[in-house]
Design a protein around this motif. Structure first.
Motif, PDB file in Angstrom:
ATOM      1  N   GLU A   9      41.810  38.994  36.940  1.00  0.00           N
ATOM      2  CA  GLU A   9      42.586  39.325  38.132  1.00  0.00           C
ATOM      3  C   GLU A   9      43.296  40.828  37.929  1.00  0.00           C
ATOM      4  OE1 GLU A   9      43.567  35.484  40.893  1.00  0.00           O
ATOM      5  OE2 GLU A   9      45.067  36.651  39.805  1.00  0.00           O
ATOM      6  N   ARG A  69      42.285  41.682  30.017  1.00  0.00           N
ATOM      7  CA  ARG A  69      41.708  40.315  30.209  1.00  0.00           C
ATOM      8  C   ARG A  69      41.620  39.537  29.156  1.00  0.00           C
ATOM      9  NH1 ARG A  69      35.969  37.818  33.365  1.00  0.00           N
ATOM     10  NH2 ARG A  69      36.924  35.411  33.051  1.00  0.00           N
ATOM     11  N   GLN A  98      35.885  37.830  42.596  1.00  0.00           N
ATOM     12  CA  GLN A  98      36.216  36.759  41.350  1.00  0.00           C
ATOM     13  C   GLN A  98      34.894  36.217  40.765  1.00  0.00           C
ATOM     14  OE1 GLN A  98      38.606  33.623  43.320  1.00  0.00           O
ATOM     15  NE2 GLN A  98      39.015  32.737  41.430  1.00  0.00           N
ATOM     16  N   PRO A 130      32.936  39.803  38.402  1.00  0.00           N
ATOM     17  CA  PRO A 130      34.072  41.046  38.055  1.00  0.00           C
ATOM     18  C   PRO A 130      33.486  41.957  37.516  1.00  0.00           C
ATOM     19  CG  PRO A 130      33.675  39.222  36.203  1.00  0.00           C
ATOM     20  CD  PRO A 130      33.051  38.593  37.821  1.00  0.00           C
ATOM     21  N   SER A 153      39.551  37.208  27.318  1.00  0.00           N
ATOM     22  CA  SER A 153      38.252  36.422  27.616  1.00  0.00           C
ATOM     23  C   SER A 153      38.304  35.074  26.748  1.00  0.00           C
ATOM     24  CB  SER A 153      37.122  37.555  26.862  1.00  0.00           C
ATOM     25  OG  SER A 153      37.133  38.775  27.683  1.00  0.00           O
ATOM     26  N   TRP A 200      38.876  42.498  39.898  1.00  0.00           N
ATOM     27  CA  TRP A 200      38.524  41.518  38.969  1.00  0.00           C
ATOM     28  C   TRP A 200      37.843  42.203  37.823  1.00  0.00           C
ATOM     29  CZ3 TRP A 200      38.894  39.881  43.872  1.00  0.00           C
ATOM     30  CH2 TRP A 200      39.731  38.766  43.955  1.00  0.00           C
ATOM     31  N   PRO A 221      40.001  30.642  29.393  1.00  0.00           N
ATOM     32  CA  PRO A 221      39.147  30.388  30.712  1.00  0.00           C
ATOM     33  C   PRO A 221      40.180  30.561  31.785  1.00  0.00           C
ATOM     34  CG  PRO A 221      38.870  28.483  29.049  1.00  0.00           C
ATOM     35  CD  PRO A 221      39.894  29.462  28.371  1.00  0.00           C
ATOM     36  N   ALA A 222      41.572  30.319  31.745  1.00  0.00           N
ATOM     37  CA  ALA A 222      42.270  30.465  32.920  1.00  0.00           C
ATOM     38  C   ALA A 222      42.483  31.850  33.432  1.00  0.00           C
ATOM     39  CB  ALA A 222      43.532  29.804  32.431  1.00  0.00           C
ATOM     40  N   ASP A 223      42.032  32.710  32.313  1.00  0.00           N
ATOM     41  CA  ASP A 223      42.324  34.144  32.911  1.00  0.00           C
ATOM     42  C   ASP A 223      41.208  34.571  33.632  1.00  0.00           C
ATOM     43  OD1 ASP A 223      42.648  36.959  33.008  1.00  0.00           O
ATOM     44  OD2 ASP A 223      43.547  37.254  31.050  1.00  0.00           O
ATOM     45  N   GLU A 224      40.949  34.862  34.796  1.00  0.00           N
ATOM     46  CA  GLU A 224      39.927  35.015  35.620  1.00  0.00           C
ATOM     47  C   GLU A 224      39.759  36.618  35.533  1.00  0.00           C
ATOM     48  OE1 GLU A 224      40.443  33.042  39.248  1.00  0.00           O
ATOM     49  OE2 GLU A 224      39.702  31.152  38.480  1.00  0.00           O
TER      50      GLU A 224
END
Length: 629
Positions: A485, A475, A613, A616, A477, A419, A480-483
C-alpha cells in the motif's frame, strides 16, 4: 614578568645618553613601534589574529607571545566569562523521530569492522537535550545553520512549516541563518515565517493565528538592494559586558538549487567577502568575538565519527567548499557553524573551530567559549558534537504541539492512493552506475501521463531532477502482510516541495544540450545530476568524455525514433527545473509554456490509474540510460 631596576651609580648621564641613542636607533630602524611590539594582549590579537587552540596571547616585554590558556577558575571569574553556543543545522522540519538510517548516528565499529549505530533525533527529545545543556550555563545562545524548514515531512509541510516554527519557539532557538530550503516557497513566504500571519491561499489551517518566529533569521549575503538584505546581517549579544557577534548567511550558490521565481530580485553574495567586510564594522562596535553561522559545509571520510575531522582534503582533513571559506575568512573569526552537507564533523581549520551537526536534529553541537573581559577576545573555544538520544524524558509542551499536528494530519496522510510490487528507490538508494532509479522513472512517467493530452500540454517526454526524489516508497516483499500500500503521506514524503508541472517546447538540439548539462564544472569539482526521463526516451553517455561532449547524439531516441536536432518537442518538467534550477538554464529558453498539476497530485493520479491491490505497480526496468566507458 617582574624586572628589577639596576642602580646606575656614577656617570648616570653617560648611561642615559647611551640608552637614548639605542632607543632612537631602534625607533628609526622600526619606523616607530615594531610590528611585534605591543602594549597589551588586544594589540596581539589585532595584529596577529586568533591564537592557536588552547593558547592565549600575552604581551611580554612589549612582544607578542602565545602561552597556554588558563582555564576559568572560581577566583578568575572576574577576568573571564564563559559562553555556551548550542548549534544544529538542516533540521528540515523533522518533528517526529526519523526512521531507518536517517534516524541513526554511528558511534563506532564492532569486532568485525562494521558500524555500530544508535537511534537519534525527534524534536521532543531534541528539546530535552537542549534544555539540559542550557541549564549548565546561563550565558547560552541557540543557533541553527540553515534549512530549518523546507523539504519537510508531512506533519510540518501540510501546514507550510508553521509547526516547525512553533516548535522552535518552544525550544528557545535564538538565531537561524537562512539556507537554500528556506526559499522553497519564495522569499515572501519566508518573511511570513518571521513576522507571522495566515497563509495567503490556505489561511490558518490549524484554526489558530500564526504568530511567526520569536527567533531571528539572519541573511548577511542575501541582498535585496543596495546595502539592503532580506534579514539582518548579524546579531550582537552581550554577556557580562563582553560582546559576541553572530553573522548568518547561506551559500552563494543558493539560486542554482532553488526555484528561480522564489528568489527573483535577490542577489546571493560571496560568503568570504560578506564576512570580511563586516569585521571592521563589528570591531568599531567593540566586538572581538565573532561567530559565523553559514549554510555551507564540508565532506568527511565515510565512516567518520561525529567528532572527527577526517577526509580527502588537505592534510587528511575534510573536503568541500567550507574549507576554502574557512581559510578565506578574516582571522578575527573564531568559530564557524556550518551545514548543508548533512554531515557531522568537528574541526579546526586555519585556527578557526568549524563544526557541523549532521541533520534532522540527530546531533547538537556544544561550543564552549572562554572570553576575556579585558579584551573581549576568545581565550579558548572548544566544541563537542552530542547525540540526541531517545533515552531521555520527552519535552511536554513540545510533545503536545507535535501530537496536535499529527492528529490534524493523520486522516490525510493515511489515505491509500496505490500499491507497488516492490520498493521504488531514489537515486541515492538505488546506486545504479548510470544514475537511474525506479522511483525517479515512475515520477517522470506520472508527469508525462499528467501532461500528455493535447489540452494539458501535449507532452512527448518528461524529465525529473534527482534531487527532487527524496525518499523510497517501500514494500517488504518478504512479509506477506505487506501488500505494498502507498499512502498519501508516503507519496508526499518523496516529493515534499509542491512543485507544479510545466510543459514547454524545445528543439532536439536543446534537449541534447539539456542532457549535456547533467555534468557541470563547479570550481575544481564536477557536479553530476542525472535527469530521469519518462518511458520511451533513451540515450547513452560516456563518463570519460570531456564535459559538454558526453552524450552520443545518435543514441538519443524518443519512442524508438532518433531525435531530430531541428524538430520541436513538447517537454514536461517541474517548475523548479523550468526556471533553470540545478543549472539547467536551457529550459528557460523553452517556449509556449503551459502550467499543469502539482507534482504530488500527478503521482497520486498515476498510482490510482496503474495499480490496484490485485495488480500492484511493477518497478520499471533500469534501461533508459546507458553508461559507456
Amino acid at each position: 614578568m617582574s624586572r628589577s631596576t639596576p642602580r646606575l651609580g656614577a656617570l648616570p648621564g653617560v648611561f642615559l645618553l647611551a640608552g637614548a641613542f639605542l632607543t632612537g636607533m631602534l625607533l628609526f630602524a622600526h619606523g616607530g613601534r615594531g610590528a611585534d611590539e605591543c602594549t597589551d594582549a588586544l594589540d596581539c590579537r589585532k595584529s596577529k589574529g586568533p591564537p592557536a587552540p588552547g593558547q592565549e596571547w600575552a604581551c611580554v616585554d612589549a612582544s607578542c607571545v602565545q602561552r597556554p590558556a588558563q582555564p576559568p577558575t572560581a577566583d578568575a571569574g572576574s577576568e573571564t566569562v564563559s559562553v555556551q553556543v548550542l548549534a544544529f543545522n538542516d533540521f528540515h522540519g523533522q518533528l517526529e523521530p526519523p526512521g531507518g538510517s536517517t534516524g541513526q548516528i554511528q558511534t563506532g565499529v564492532d569486532a568485525d569492522g562494521g558500524p555500530v549505530r544508535v537511534s537519534a533525533g525527534g524534536v521532543t527529545y531534541f528539546a530535552k537535550h537542549l534544555a539540559d545543556l542550557r541549564a549548565t550555563n546561563p550565558n547560552t545562545v541557540v543557533v541553527a545553520a540553515g534549512d530549518l524548514i523546507g523539504a519537510t515531512p508531512l506533519v510540518s509541510a501540510l501546514f507550510h512549516d508553521e509547526p516547525t516554527i512553533e516548535a522552535m519557539n518552544l525550544i528557545g532557538l535564538d538565531l537561524v541563518a537562512v539556507g537554500n530550503h528556506e526559499f522553497d516557497e519564495g522569499s515572501t513566504e519566508l518573511l511570513r515565517m518571521q513576522s507571522g500571519g495566515c497563509h495567503p491561499q490556505d489561511g490558518c489551517q490549524d484554526g489558530d493565528a500564526f504568530g511567526g518566529a520569536r527567533f531571528k533569521f539572519l541573511a548577511a549575503n542575501v541582498a535585496t538592494g543596495v546595502d539592503r538584505t532580506l534579514f539582518p546581517r548579524y546579531d550582537v549579544r552581550e554577556f557580562e559586558g563582553v560582546k559576541v557577534a553572530f553573522i548568518g548567511m547561506t551559500l552563494e550558490g543558493t539560486p542554482e538549487i532553488v526555484t528561480p521565481t522564489g528568489v527573483a530580485g535577490i542577489v546571493f553574495q560571496d560568503e568570504v567577502e560578506t564576512v570580511n567586510a563586516l569585521v571592521p564594522q563589528l570591531r568599531q562596535q567593540g566586538v572581538e568575538a565573532l561567530i559565523v553561522v553559514v549554510h555551507e559545509g564540508g565532506v568527511p571520510a565515510p565512516g567518520s565519527l561525529i567528532n572527527e575531522c577526517r577526509g580527502t582534503g588537505e592534510g587528511g582533513g575534510i573536503s568541500g567548499p567550507i574549507v576554502a571559506i574557512a581559510k578565506g575568512l578574516d582571522n578575527a573569526v573564531d568559530v564557524i557553524v556550518t551545514g548543508h552537507t548533512h554531515q557531522a564533523y568537528n574541526c579546526v581549520i586555519d585556527g578557526k573551530v568549524v563544526t557541523s551537526a549532521a541533520s534532522v536534529g540527530r546531533l547538537v553541537t556544544d561550543i564552549d567559549l572562554t572570553l576575556s573581559k579585558a579584551t573581549g577576545d576568545v581565550v579558548e573555544a572548544k566544541a563537542n558534537n552530542l547525540i540526541v538520544t531517545r533515552d531521555v524524558v520527552e519535552d511536554g509542551p513540545v510533545k503536545a504541539l507535535v501530537t496536535r499536528y499529527q492528529q490534524l494530519a493523520t486522516p490525510l496522510a493515511n489515505r491509500v492512493i496505490g500499491w507497488v510490487a516492490e520498493t521504488l528507490k531514489t537515486p541515492i538508494t538505488q546506486a545504479d552506475p548510470a544514475g537511474q532509479s525506479t522511483l525517479g522513472f515512475v515520477i517522470a512517467d506520472s508527469q508525462l501521463a499528467a501532461t500528455r493530452a493535447a489540452n494539458l500540454g501535449g507532452a512527448r517526454v518528461a524529465f525529473m531532477n534527482p534531487g527532487g526524489v527524496r525518499a523510497d516508497i517501500s514494500r517488504d516483499s518478504s512479509n506477506p502482510a505487506d501488500e505494498g500500500e502507498v499512502t498519501f503521506g508516503e507519496a508526499f514524503t518523496t516529493q515534499p516541495f509542491g512543485n507544479s508541472l510545466v510543459t514547454l517546447t524545445l528543439t532536439g538540439a536543446q534537449i541534447e544540450e539539456l542532457l549535456e548539462r547533467q555534468w557541470q564544472q563547479v570550481g575544481p569539482n564536477v557536479v553530476t545530476r542525472i535527469l530521469h526521463p519518462s518511458a520511451g526516451f533513451t540515450y547513452a553517455f560516456s563518463a570519460s568524455a570531456p564535459i559538454g561532449s558526453r552524450i552520443d547524439p545518435a543514441s538519443i531516441r524518443l519512442d524508438g525514433a532518433p531525435l531530430d536536432a531541428a524538430e520541436t518537442y513538447r517537454v514536461t518538467v517541474n517548475n523548479f527545473l523550468a526556471g533553470g534550477g540545478d543549472g539547467f538554464a536551457v529550459l528557460t529558453q523553452g517556449t509556449n509554456r503551459l502550467g499543469g498539476a502539482i507534482d504530488s497530485d500527478a503521482l497520486e493520479a498515476y498510482l490510482k490509474a496503474h495499480s490496484s491491490q490485485a495488480s500492484p505497480l511493477p518497478a520499471p526496468a533500469l534501461n533508459r540510460i546507458t553508461a559507456l566507458p
